[in-house]
Design a protein around this motif. Structure first.
Motif, PDB file in Angstrom:
ATOM      1  N   ASN A  58       0.568  -1.511  -0.331  1.00 49.93           N
ATOM      2  CA  ASN A  58       0.129   0.165  -0.298  1.00 49.93           C
ATOM      3  C   ASN A  58       0.897   0.992  -0.519  1.00 49.93           C
ATOM      4  O   ASN A  58       0.490   2.206   0.043  1.00 49.93           O
ATOM      5  CB  ASN A  58      -1.106  -0.307   1.017  1.00 49.93           C
ATOM      6  CG  ASN A  58      -0.561  -0.240   2.581  1.00 49.93           C
ATOM      7  OD1 ASN A  58       0.857   0.075   3.054  1.00 49.93           O
ATOM      8  ND2 ASN A  58      -1.021  -0.605   3.344  1.00 49.93           N
TER       9      ASN A  58
ATOM     10  N   ASN B 140     -11.907   0.612   3.563  1.00 49.34           N
ATOM     11  CA  ASN B 140     -10.550   0.313   3.842  1.00 49.34           C
ATOM     12  C   ASN B 140     -10.844  -1.067   4.157  1.00 49.34           C
ATOM     13  O   ASN B 140     -11.785  -1.904   4.465  1.00 49.34           O
ATOM     14  CB  ASN B 140      -9.370   0.831   5.425  1.00 49.34           C
ATOM     15  CG  ASN B 140     -10.461   0.863   6.599  1.00 49.34           C
ATOM     16  OD1 ASN B 140     -11.219  -0.172   6.469  1.00 49.34           O
ATOM     17  ND2 ASN B 140     -10.407   2.296   7.111  1.00 49.34           N
ATOM     18  N   GLY B 141     -10.083  -2.233   4.652  1.00 52.77           N
ATOM     19  CA  GLY B 141      -9.959  -2.961   5.069  1.00 52.77           C
ATOM     20  C   GLY B 141     -10.104  -3.815   5.959  1.00 52.77           C
ATOM     21  O   GLY B 141     -11.109  -4.921   6.909  1.00 52.77           O
ATOM     22  N   THR B 142      -9.899  -2.746   7.069  1.00 50.57           N
ATOM     23  CA  THR B 142      -9.924  -2.903   8.754  1.00 50.57           C
ATOM     24  C   THR B 142     -11.758  -2.319   9.011  1.00 50.57           C
ATOM     25  O   THR B 142     -12.177  -3.892   9.875  1.00 50.57           O
ATOM     26  CB  THR B 142      -9.314  -1.812   9.261  1.00 50.57           C
ATOM     27  OG1 THR B 142      -8.118  -2.643   8.942  1.00 50.57           O
ATOM     28  CG2 THR B 142      -9.759  -1.677  10.983  1.00 50.57           C
TER      29      THR B 142
ATOM     30  N   ASN C   6     -13.158  -6.067   7.512  1.00 51.56           N
ATOM     31  CA  ASN C   6     -13.062  -6.710   8.729  1.00 51.56           C
ATOM     32  C   ASN C   6     -14.469  -6.900   9.256  1.00 51.56           C
ATOM     33  O   ASN C   6     -14.667  -7.633   9.618  1.00 51.56           O
ATOM     34  CB  ASN C   6     -11.631  -7.201   8.735  1.00 51.56           C
ATOM     35  CG  ASN C   6     -11.039  -8.018   7.586  1.00 51.56           C
ATOM     36  OD1 ASN C   6     -11.543  -8.468   6.438  1.00 51.56           O
ATOM     37  ND2 ASN C   6      -9.492  -8.006   8.262  1.00 51.56           N
TER      38      ASN C   6
ATOM     39  N   HIS D  64      -4.260 -10.267  10.778  1.00 55.30           N
ATOM     40  CA  HIS D  64      -4.328  -8.777  10.563  1.00 55.30           C
ATOM     41  C   HIS D  64      -5.528  -8.316  11.795  1.00 55.30           C
ATOM     42  O   HIS D  64      -5.093  -7.537  12.165  1.00 55.30           O
ATOM     43  CB  HIS D  64      -4.767  -8.708   9.290  1.00 55.30           C
ATOM     44  CG  HIS D  64      -4.054  -7.282   9.070  1.00 55.30           C
ATOM     45  ND1 HIS D  64      -5.283  -6.209   9.715  1.00 55.30           N
ATOM     46  CD2 HIS D  64      -2.981  -6.409   8.760  1.00 55.30           C
ATOM     47  CE1 HIS D  64      -4.431  -4.988   8.894  1.00 55.30           C
ATOM     48  NE2 HIS D  64      -3.853  -5.131   8.447  1.00 55.30           N
TER      49      HIS D  64
ATOM     50  N   GLU E 119      -5.098  -3.758  13.192  1.00 48.08           N
ATOM     51  CA  GLU E 119      -5.849  -3.653  13.600  1.00 48.08           C
ATOM     52  C   GLU E 119      -6.635  -3.349  15.030  1.00 48.08           C
ATOM     53  O   GLU E 119      -7.618  -2.218  15.089  1.00 48.08           O
ATOM     54  CB  GLU E 119      -7.568  -4.587  12.733  1.00 48.08           C
ATOM     55  CG  GLU E 119      -7.092  -4.575  11.878  1.00 48.08           C
ATOM     56  CD  GLU E 119      -8.052  -5.689  11.034  1.00 48.08           C
ATOM     57  OE1 GLU E 119      -9.516  -5.748  11.360  1.00 48.08           O
ATOM     58  OE2 GLU E 119      -7.992  -6.038  10.224  1.00 48.08           O
TER      59      GLU E 119
ATOM     60  N   THR F 169      -6.710 -15.805   5.649  1.00 57.00           N
ATOM     61  CA  THR F 169      -6.023 -14.469   5.348  1.00 57.00           C
ATOM     62  C   THR F 169      -5.569 -15.227   3.943  1.00 57.00           C
ATOM     63  O   THR F 169      -4.832 -15.714   4.157  1.00 57.00           O
ATOM     64  CB  THR F 169      -5.927 -14.011   5.967  1.00 57.00           C
ATOM     65  OG1 THR F 169      -6.025 -13.655   7.464  1.00 57.00           O
ATOM     66  CG2 THR F 169      -4.856 -12.379   5.318  1.00 57.00           C
TER      67      THR F 169
ATOM     68  N   GLU G  80      -0.591 -13.429   5.711  1.00 56.10           N
ATOM     69  CA  GLU G  80       0.197 -12.895   6.483  1.00 56.10           C
ATOM     70  C   GLU G  80       1.539 -12.646   6.262  1.00 56.10           C
ATOM     71  O   GLU G  80       2.544 -12.015   6.687  1.00 56.10           O
ATOM     72  CB  GLU G  80       0.013 -11.903   8.662  1.00 56.10           C
ATOM     73  CG  GLU G  80      -1.586 -11.221   8.428  1.00 56.10           C
ATOM     74  CD  GLU G  80      -2.541 -12.320   8.782  1.00 56.10           C
ATOM     75  OE1 GLU G  80      -2.829 -13.188   7.641  1.00 56.10           O
ATOM     76  OE2 GLU G  80      -3.564 -11.592   8.323  1.00 56.10           O
TER      77      GLU G  80
ATOM     78  N   ASP H 172     -10.455 -12.799   4.664  1.00 49.60           N
ATOM     79  CA  ASP H 172      -9.297 -11.463   4.586  1.00 49.60           C
ATOM     80  C   ASP H 172      -8.665 -12.082   3.631  1.00 49.60           C
ATOM     81  O   ASP H 172      -7.884 -12.552   3.162  1.00 49.60           O
ATOM     82  CB  ASP H 172      -8.804 -11.300   6.226  1.00 49.60           C
ATOM     83  CG  ASP H 172      -7.778 -10.535   5.576  1.00 49.60           C
ATOM     84  OD1 ASP H 172      -8.021 -10.071   4.769  1.00 49.60           O
ATOM     85  OD2 ASP H 172      -7.355  -9.582   6.640  1.00 49.60           O
TER      86      ASP H 172
ATOM     87  N   ALA I 282      -7.486  -9.368   1.509  1.00 48.47           N
ATOM     88  CA  ALA I 282      -6.939  -8.526   1.848  1.00 48.47           C
ATOM     89  C   ALA I 282      -6.231  -8.421  -0.159  1.00 48.47           C
ATOM     90  O   ALA I 282      -5.341  -6.994  -0.521  1.00 48.47           O
ATOM     91  CB  ALA I 282      -5.432  -7.784   2.410  1.00 48.47           C
ATOM     92  N   ARG I 283      -5.568 -10.067  -0.027  1.00 47.43           N
ATOM     93  CA  ARG I 283      -4.790 -10.001  -1.279  1.00 47.43           C
ATOM     94  C   ARG I 283      -5.021 -11.417  -1.823  1.00 47.43           C
ATOM     95  O   ARG I 283      -4.015 -11.808  -2.673  1.00 47.43           O
ATOM     96  CB  ARG I 283      -3.121 -10.298  -0.925  1.00 47.43           C
ATOM     97  CG  ARG I 283      -2.435  -9.285  -0.070  1.00 47.43           C
ATOM     98  CD  ARG I 283      -1.395  -9.150   0.363  1.00 47.43           C
ATOM     99  NE  ARG I 283      -0.543  -7.700   0.945  1.00 47.43           N
ATOM    100  CZ  ARG I 283      -0.602  -7.190   1.791  1.00 47.43           C
ATOM    101  NH1 ARG I 283      -1.329  -8.430   2.826  1.00 47.43           N
ATOM    102  NH2 ARG I 283       0.089  -6.810   2.469  1.00 47.43           N
TER     103      ARG I 283
ATOM    104  N   LYS J  96      -5.090  -2.595  -2.241  1.00 51.97           N
ATOM    105  CA  LYS J  96      -2.899  -3.721  -2.642  1.00 51.97           C
ATOM    106  C   LYS J  96      -2.897  -3.697  -3.785  1.00 51.97           C
ATOM    107  O   LYS J  96      -1.675  -4.286  -4.301  1.00 51.97           O
ATOM    108  CB  LYS J  96      -2.766  -4.746  -1.266  1.00 51.97           C
ATOM    109  CG  LYS J  96      -2.864  -4.111  -0.042  1.00 51.97           C
ATOM    110  CD  LYS J  96      -2.879  -5.240   1.256  1.00 51.97           C
ATOM    111  CE  LYS J  96      -2.748  -4.697   2.529  1.00 51.97           C
ATOM    112  NZ  LYS J  96      -3.739  -4.169   2.557  1.00 51.97           N
TER     113      LYS J  96
HETATM  114  C1  LIG Z   1      -4.255  -9.282   5.755  1.00 57.11           C
HETATM  115  C2  LIG Z   1      -4.797  -7.541   5.240  1.00 57.11           C
HETATM  116  N1  LIG Z   1      -5.877  -7.976   6.017  1.00 57.11           N
HETATM  117  C3  LIG Z   1      -6.139  -6.338   6.018  1.00 57.11           C
HETATM  118  C4  LIG Z   1      -5.730  -5.432   6.163  1.00 57.11           C
HETATM  119  C5  LIG Z   1      -6.584  -4.021   7.009  1.00 57.11           C
HETATM  120  O1  LIG Z   1      -6.605  -3.155   5.784  1.00 57.11           O
HETATM  121  P1  LIG Z   1      -6.052  -1.441   6.662  1.00 57.11           P
HETATM  122  O2  LIG Z   1      -5.122  -1.081   6.306  1.00 57.11           O
HETATM  123  O3  LIG Z   1      -7.175  -1.089   4.526  1.00 57.11           O
HETATM  124  O4  LIG Z   1      -7.566  -1.519   6.790  1.00 57.11           O
HETATM  125  C6  LIG Z   1      -4.728  -5.801   5.450  1.00 57.11           C
HETATM  126  C7  LIG Z   1      -3.469  -4.012   5.354  1.00 57.11           C
HETATM  127  O5  LIG Z   1      -2.606  -3.820   5.381  1.00 57.11           O
HETATM  128  C8  LIG Z   1      -3.997  -6.616   5.790  1.00 57.11           C
HETATM  129  O6  LIG Z   1      -2.768  -7.335   5.715  1.00 57.11           O
END
Ligand SMILES: Cc1ncc(COP(=O)(O)O)c(C=O)c1O
Length: 352
Positions: A18, A69-71, A74, A95, A100, A148, A152, A179, A181-182, A212
């Motif tokens: 990011n 956003n990712g948080t 989730n 994550h 978070e 995830t 991670e 999750d 995110a990727r 990302k």
């Molecule tokens: C696996 C994973 N989930 C969720 C997120 C959360 O993303 P954000 O930073 O947009 O809240 C990240 C961000 O690094 C992540 O690596």
């Protein structure tokens, strides 16, 4: 006062995917959606079209909810999947547990039940370490397994591994959340369509990461099994994740997933990690710490070497204690970036 560029557009590091900017095709899409008025809060034509785009990838029952956003994805998704007395089983490295700021507990009001893993991946056996105490009012009730993809720790679940987790969770009356995110990086690694390791593997709800993978900002909660959630609609607003100008998030996802951009970007990031791995794996004084299965390389270096390298390139120390570092590649990492970084690593190690 006129604005001027305050950074070098050529500066790239290995800290996080990011740190990258916005893919030019995504910027073009934002400009395309600009001008005129559109109904706010997701009642716009771009968000409507986005549903078709997600259904193409994840099947007819999929419903996508863009968020910032990712948080947020989730927290809102897990809240939608649980009741106040319930718990989510996840890896200790997840994550949602580590990064978070406790939002799943504080905002969603749920309990996380964590399990140590060797590689960031849960298995049915590892899930069982926390999947107990059903019907015991003294224990927060395990209701969701959260994994995830990719993890991670840079590892990637196979479709069979996810199916085994989904079957196990469902057999215990639990649901499966991913999750993602990727998630795009996982598809690039596995070489299969997105639905093969999500919808078809029994995943109930997932987040799809855009930030990302070349977006300016934006993630989507994707409900694959509508019976797995109470509602997302109200929780997204109450959770402060409802964008009023949603068309600009939705059109970015259309640019990503309505074309092959998502896969091009993910493949490129993964290929760059493989290149870095190949270039540094044999270098004396460095140990590759984990399998390289997506866009992350983990290595152990002497701390003083890391400190010198960090003056030249941005990246994070993953574990202060062991000296493990994390190097991340992105959609815009170039072969020249990798070669320069690998040369710097070798140089600093040789300098002792
Ligand atoms: C696996 C994973 N989930 C969720 C997120 C959360 O993303 P954000 O930073 O947009 O809240 C990240 C961000 O690094 C992540 O690596």
């Amino acid at each position: 006062m006129a604005i001027s560029r305050l950074h070098s557009p050529d500066s790239r590091g290995f800290a996080s995917d990011n740190y990258a900017g916005v893919h030019p095709e995504v910027l073009e899409a934002i400009a395309l959606a600009n001008g005129g008025h559109q109904t706010s809060y997701g009642e716009d034509v771009y968000t409507e079209h986005l549903q078709e785009v997600f259904r193409e990838h994840f099947g007819e029952r999929a419903e996508a909810f863009p968020v910032f956003n990712g948080t947020g994805a989730n927290v809102v998704a897990l809240q939608a999947m649980t009741d106040r007395w319930q718990a989510v089983i996840c890896a200790e490295s997840a994550h949602i547990h580590v990064d978070e700021c406790g939002a799943p507990e504080k905002v969603a009001g749920l309990k996380l039940l964590t399990v140590p893993t060797p590689d960031g991946k849960l298995t049915p056996e590892l899930i069982d370490r926390q999947a107990y105490g059903f019907d015991d009012e003294h224990r927060a009730q395990p209701a969701v397994v959260a994994i995830t993809q990719t993890t991670e720790l840079g590892t990637c679940y196979t479709p069979d591994e996810i199916r085994a987790i989904a079957d196990h969770a469902h057999g215990l009356g639990m649901k499966l959340y991913v999750d993602g995110a990727r998630l795009a990086n996982a598809a690039a690694t596995l070489g299969v369509p997105l639905r093969e390791f999500t919808t078809d593997a029994g995943v109930d709800v997932l987040s799809f990461g855009g930030t990302k993978n070349g977006l300016m900002l934006g993630e989507c909660i994707v409900v694959l099994n509508p019976e797995a959630v109470h509602t997302v609609k109200y929780l997204r607003k109450a959770g402060m994740q409802l964008a009023s100008k949603m068309r600009f998030i939705s059109v970015q996802f259309a640019a990503l997933l309505g074309t092959d951009l998502w896969l091009r970007n993910a493949r490129h990031a993964n290929d760059m990690a493989q290149r870095l791995y190949r270039e540094v794996a044999g270098v004396e004084g460095l140990e590759i710490a984990r399998p390289v299965e997506a866009n992350q390389v983990f290595a152990v270096l002497p701390k003083h070497v890391t400190e010198r390298l960090q003056k030249r390139f941005r990246f994070y120390t993953w574990n202060e204690h062991t000296g493990e570092v994390r190097w991340m590649t992105c959609f815009d990492t170039t072969e020249a970036d990798i070669d320069a970084f690998a040369a710097a690593i070798a140089e600093e190690l040789a300098a002792g």
